[in-house]
Enzyme design. Structure first.
Site, PDB file in Angstrom:
ATOM      1  N   CYS A   7       0.864  -1.188   0.000  1.00 14.78           N
ATOM      2  CA  CYS A   7       0.000   0.000   0.000  1.00 14.78           C
ATOM      3  C   CYS A   7       0.898   1.235   0.000  1.00 14.78           C
ATOM      4  O   CYS A   7       2.079   1.139  -0.351  1.00 14.78           O
ATOM      5  CB  CYS A   7      -0.975  -0.018   1.180  1.00 14.78           C
ATOM      6  SG  CYS A   7      -0.199   0.020   2.810  1.00 14.78           S
ATOM      7  N   ASN A  10       2.305   1.505   4.333  1.00 15.60           N
ATOM      8  CA  ASN A  10       2.608   0.241   5.034  1.00 15.60           C
ATOM      9  C   ASN A  10       2.320   0.331   6.540  1.00 15.60           C
ATOM     10  O   ASN A  10       2.989  -0.311   7.351  1.00 15.60           O
ATOM     11  CB  ASN A  10       4.059  -0.208   4.781  1.00 15.60           C
ATOM     12  CG  ASN A  10       4.371  -1.646   5.208  1.00 15.60           C
ATOM     13  OD1 ASN A  10       5.504  -1.957   5.589  1.00 15.60           O
ATOM     14  ND2 ASN A  10       3.401  -2.530   5.165  1.00 15.60           N
ATOM     15  N   CYS A  12      -1.353   0.807   7.407  1.00 13.66           N
ATOM     16  CA  CYS A  12      -2.794   0.503   7.545  1.00 13.66           C
ATOM     17  C   CYS A  12      -3.196  -0.739   6.737  1.00 13.66           C
ATOM     18  O   CYS A  12      -3.423  -1.809   7.296  1.00 13.66           O
ATOM     19  CB  CYS A  12      -3.649   1.699   7.118  1.00 13.66           C
ATOM     20  SG  CYS A  12      -3.421   3.168   8.156  1.00 13.66           S
ATOM     21  N   ARG A  13      -3.299  -0.593   5.421  1.00  9.93           N
ATOM     22  CA  ARG A  13      -3.906  -1.660   4.626  1.00  9.93           C
ATOM     23  C   ARG A  13      -3.018  -2.890   4.444  1.00  9.93           C
ATOM     24  O   ARG A  13      -3.461  -4.027   4.669  1.00  9.93           O
ATOM     25  CB  ARG A  13      -4.336  -1.105   3.258  1.00  9.93           C
ATOM     26  CG  ARG A  13      -5.479  -0.106   3.361  1.00  9.93           C
ATOM     27  CD  ARG A  13      -5.648   0.675   2.078  1.00  9.93           C
ATOM     28  NE  ARG A  13      -4.494   1.544   1.836  1.00  9.93           N
ATOM     29  CZ  ARG A  13      -4.295   2.241   0.735  1.00  9.93           C
ATOM     30  NH1 ARG A  13      -5.166   2.139  -0.259  1.00  9.93           N
ATOM     31  NH2 ARG A  13      -3.231   3.009   0.620  1.00  9.93           N
ATOM     32  N   SER A  14      -1.754  -2.676   3.991  1.00  9.41           N
ATOM     33  CA  SER A  14      -0.943  -3.865   3.698  1.00  9.41           C
ATOM     34  C   SER A  14      -0.520  -4.640   4.954  1.00  9.41           C
ATOM     35  O   SER A  14      -0.484  -5.876   4.904  1.00  9.41           O
ATOM     36  CB  SER A  14       0.251  -3.526   2.792  1.00  9.41           C
ATOM     37  OG  SER A  14       1.135  -2.622   3.378  1.00  9.41           O
ATOM     38  N   ASP A 124      -8.143   3.871   1.131  1.00  5.50           N
ATOM     39  CA  ASP A 124      -7.172   4.330   2.123  1.00  5.50           C
ATOM     40  C   ASP A 124      -7.925   4.875   3.344  1.00  5.50           C
ATOM     41  O   ASP A 124      -8.687   5.829   3.224  1.00  5.50           O
ATOM     42  CB  ASP A 124      -6.339   5.441   1.463  1.00  5.50           C
ATOM     43  CG  ASP A 124      -5.261   5.972   2.371  1.00  5.50           C
ATOM     44  OD1 ASP A 124      -5.281   5.656   3.583  1.00  5.50           O
ATOM     45  OD2 ASP A 124      -4.400   6.701   1.869  1.00  5.50           O
TER      46      ASP A 124
END
Ligand code: 4NP
Length: 156
Positions: A7, A10, A12-14, A124
């Site tokens: 993401c 690095n 939050c999402r990934s 995001d």
């Protein structure tokens, strides 16, 4: 099989995808020789643990992200990982710019593995409200299920 989630930051999402796939694979496919990691396209948060909001939302569903630390994707990652999965279309555009052409087939969107989700992008959550973190988890849980099924079928 080596899987890298990517993401922007690095944090939050990934890292969520990394933690969820690890937990899912440990529970449902411990026999799979799987290596899972995550990285960001930007360096703003390198060295930091996941965002506290991400950690809390993940912990409520039983995922422990405390040990993870953000890092930037580097050229060797495109050689090392069999699949490099962007969390949104912008991540994928950046990956395509940075990866050598002969490795572009390794680059995909995570949500290709959750076609029923009706979207291609994991939004995001960084500047949004708490619901964004739940939405990330919902999408990531659906897609990692699909991804695990794909990986199992590919070793059969
Ligand atoms: P991520 O979220 O890409 O899911 O880790 C973000 C984290 C930080 C920023 C943007 C997105 N930032 O602008 O600092």
């Amino acid at each position: 099989m080596r899987i890298l989630f990517v993401c922007l930051g690095n944090i939050c999402r990934s890292p969520t995808a990394e933690g969820v796939l690890r937990a899912l694979a440990a529970r449902e496919a411990p026999e799979l020789p799987l290596e899972v990691d995550s990285a960001g396209t930007a360096a703003y948060h390198a060295g930091e643990p996941p965002d506290p909001r991400t950690q809390r939302a993940a912990a409520r569903r039983g995922y422990d992200l405390t040990a993870l630390r953000a890092r930037v994707i580097e050229p060797a990652d495109f050689e090392r990982f069999d699949m490099v999965l962007g969390m949104d279309a912008e991540n994928l555009r950046v990956l395509r710019r940075r990866a050598p052409a002969h490795l572009h087939e390794r680059l995909r969107l995570l949500l290709e593995f959750a076609p029923e989700s009706g979207t291609r992008d994991v939004p995001d959550p960084y500047y949004g409200g708490p619901n964004g973190f739940e939405e990330v988890l919902d999408l990531v849980e659906a897609a990692t299920r699909g991804l695990l099924a794909h990986l199992r079928a590919s070793v059969r």
